[in-house]
Design a protein around this motif. Sequence first.
Motif, PDB file in Angstrom:
ATOM      1  N   TRP A  57      60.183  45.521 -30.434  1.00  0.00           N
ATOM      2  CA  TRP A  57      61.171  44.465 -30.672  1.00  0.00           C
ATOM      3  C   TRP A  57      60.564  43.083 -30.482  1.00  0.00           C
ATOM      4  CZ3 TRP A  57      65.321  45.228 -33.093  1.00  0.00           C
ATOM      5  CH2 TRP A  57      66.364  44.273 -33.081  1.00  0.00           C
ATOM      6  N   ARG A 127      70.744  43.144 -37.933  1.00  0.00           N
ATOM      7  CA  ARG A 127      71.059  44.111 -36.881  1.00  0.00           C
ATOM      8  C   ARG A 127      70.464  45.471 -37.250  1.00  0.00           C
ATOM      9  NH1 ARG A 127      75.612  41.306 -37.889  1.00  0.00           N
ATOM     10  NH2 ARG A 127      76.426  42.983 -39.194  1.00  0.00           N
ATOM     11  N   GLN A 129      69.815  49.778 -35.901  1.00  0.00           N
ATOM     12  CA  GLN A 129      70.352  50.861 -35.067  1.00  0.00           C
ATOM     13  C   GLN A 129      69.728  52.184 -35.511  1.00  0.00           C
ATOM     14  OE1 GLN A 129      74.589  51.359 -35.272  1.00  0.00           O
ATOM     15  NE2 GLN A 129      74.722  51.954 -33.095  1.00  0.00           N
ATOM     16  N   SER A 143      71.473  46.437 -32.106  1.00  0.00           N
ATOM     17  CA  SER A 143      70.811  45.249 -31.558  1.00  0.00           C
ATOM     18  C   SER A 143      70.441  44.298 -32.690  1.00  0.00           C
ATOM     19  CB  SER A 143      69.562  45.643 -30.773  1.00  0.00           C
ATOM     20  OG  SER A 143      69.882  46.505 -29.700  1.00  0.00           O
ATOM     21  N   GLU A 144      70.432  42.954 -32.327  1.00  0.00           N
ATOM     22  CA  GLU A 144      70.130  41.910 -33.314  1.00  0.00           C
ATOM     23  C   GLU A 144      68.693  41.454 -33.180  1.00  0.00           C
ATOM     24  OE1 GLU A 144      74.524  39.815 -33.810  1.00  0.00           O
ATOM     25  OE2 GLU A 144      72.894  38.766 -32.764  1.00  0.00           O
TER      26      GLU A 144
END
Length: 810
Positions: A57, A127, A129, A143-144
């Motif tokens: 991330w 976003r 997932q 999550s963004e």
Amino acid sequence: MGDRHLGGGKTVYTLLFSVALALLALLSDAQGRTDRARTREETGAGPLRRVKRGWVWNQFFVLEEYTGLEPLYIGKLHSDMDLGDGSIKYILSGDGAGTTFTIDDSTGDIHAIKRLDREVKAQYMLRAQAWNRLTNRPLEPESEFIVKIQDINDNEPKFLDGPYQATIPEMSSIGTEVIRLTATDADDPTYGNSARVVYSILQGQPYFSVEPKSGIVRVSLGGMDREVRENYSVVIQAKDMGGQLGGLAGTTVVNITLSDVNDNPPMFDQSKRPRRHSLYQMSVPESAPVGSVVGRIRAKDRDIGINAEMTYSIIDGDGRDTFDISTDPTHLFGIITIKKPLNFESKASYTLKIEGANTHLDHRFLDKGPFSHVTIVHVSVEDVDEPPEFDSAVYYMEVPENAEVGMVIKTISARDPDAANNSIRYSIDRTSDLGKYFYIDITSGSLMTVLPLDREEITWHNITILAMEMNNPNMIGSLSVAVKILDVNDNAPMLPEYFETSVCETAKAGQRVQTVAAVDPDDPLGGHHFYYSLAPEAANNPNFTLRDNQDNTAWILTRRGGWSQQDQAVYYLPIFISDGEQPVQTSTSTLTIRVCSCDGEGKVMSCNAEAYHLPASLSRGALIAILACIFVLLVMILLMLSLRSQRKKPFLHDVEDNVHENIVRYDDEGGGEEDTEAFDIAAMWNPREAHLVGKQRQDMLPEIESLSRYVPLACVGGPGRSCGGGDSNVHGYVLSKLLEADLDSCAPPYDSLQTYAYEGEGSVADSLSSLQSSCSNTDHEYDYLNNWGPRFKKLAEMYGVLETKSPPMW
């Protein structure tokens, strides 16, 4: 470029993996536990146990304007729960998901499938997932992450409001600000020098310059003159990258205009040197009226607008009292006009000294003055053949109404104003004297009366006198003459016509019957003063008396009582009236006074005396019956007269009986001179003893008595005294009657045949009848009818050949 950055991106993401996990563990440990517990409950998994989060991330960065053929690789998403067996499916949502960005749901690789432009959108919020393919349930919360577009220098600076217009006064000093320019660069100003702009001038030196950082255009050359050059075109460039090589640039045009200031003095056209007087030549006819325009002058100024406006004035010259000058509405020209009447014979030319000056001065340039100029105008007066002029503009005269006919009222005088001084002839415009009361002597101009004047008919006479040059009849002058007719006491006062009043039968002595007031058309200066009295013949009448009230009125009073309509119904009272003017005028008017029956209040009820003689028993119905009988009698009388008139046949009642152009018909023929039964032949031989027997013709006068005018007396004696035989007497009679008919053009009928009863077989004239004309088949000649005169002209046209020129009978 994209491949290189993508490789580095994968390395960055791997190195930062542990750091990201640590931060997530420290900042959201509790929240992570709760999320995982809820996930376990929803999926039906075993008892809760801690799972280590394994997203690769971070923020993703990518350069704009990628031009490659393959999709642009942006980054990779990976979860620790992904064992590589394909049970994990990655789902991408948010800005541009599916349209601008795509994700490989098995590997988590993210690509851009469209060309990205930071100036359109600088970043995208996405976003991600991870889902279980088998259960189709999410394994982790959504999550963004952000995809930021990195800027490159792909936009040049732009002048959004160009081209620009600017104005500055001429003669501006160096450094005078002209205009401030601003260029806009769409690139990111926080990233490198892509948006740092520097200004420069490409066109417009050496007159103008621009400041590199602020973009202010300034004057760089002083003394620029609008009269030399008015407009300038300046090109300004704005370049990014701080003006370095490789930067992008944009340009704009600034059109600069120099506004005018009053820096040039005026000057008249006729002068080539500003300090020298110029000269204008003008001419005007002497007949031009006051206020007429003589000409225009102009002092030219190289300036424009209010800086060129002028004011003109006459400062000297022998014509400053005769002429005037004013400025036209544009404030550029001077208009010379006539102030006083001109006369060529008195003065043939004038000189004017005129100054023209600016009205708006600029004190910064007074050293270039003076801002005025002087010129000389020479005005020549042209001679014109003018109409005669009278010695006065208008005449006012007073004439008494009793002025004698032919009396000279006034002598009118006119003269020819030209040098030739032609003779003058006078006349009256007859449209102003329709009654022709006046006459003017053609040479002397003496105005006199030709008809009696009467103030009571016309008080004022407004006539027009014409004066004409003898050598030029077109030159005519006119003059208005007002003649007032003065009053003379020439009318006597009198009562109004048909003045009538009444007196009641019950009136008593001394009772006022009427108030009389005379009228007089005269108009004396002191007003009217009338005096009343009874005429001498009625002064001592026993019925009425008169009292003069000394206020132009008089009362008529009764002298007695006991009035009665049966005794006398009407009284005529003569009243003598005189005025107080000289000569005294008097008149006698008759006042008619009727005796009437009145009611108790004195109101007149009846003034008809006959009404009292009617019997009391005669009702209104009886009166109507009597009137109806009278009406019936009148109708019967008219009917009888109408029937009697219809029995009488008028002499001329039909078109057939009209004597004009008709032939008198008869059914028997007389026996001529041998027939002694039809008439008395002795009457033919002795016309003096002949008397008309029976009824005479209604359309002709008796003609037998006129025979003696043509038959000599010696030839109409008794038997034995012959003048050549009886035939000659009859022949002479016929010729005499024929001559009389020819000379009398008014004797009717005009074109009809007349019978004289002298025809027959024994007559010298033979038979004129057509009764026996059918016994002969031969054609008759009727040309002899032409010799019988105008009376037989119609027959000659019908039966014979009409001669155009007949010889006289005598």
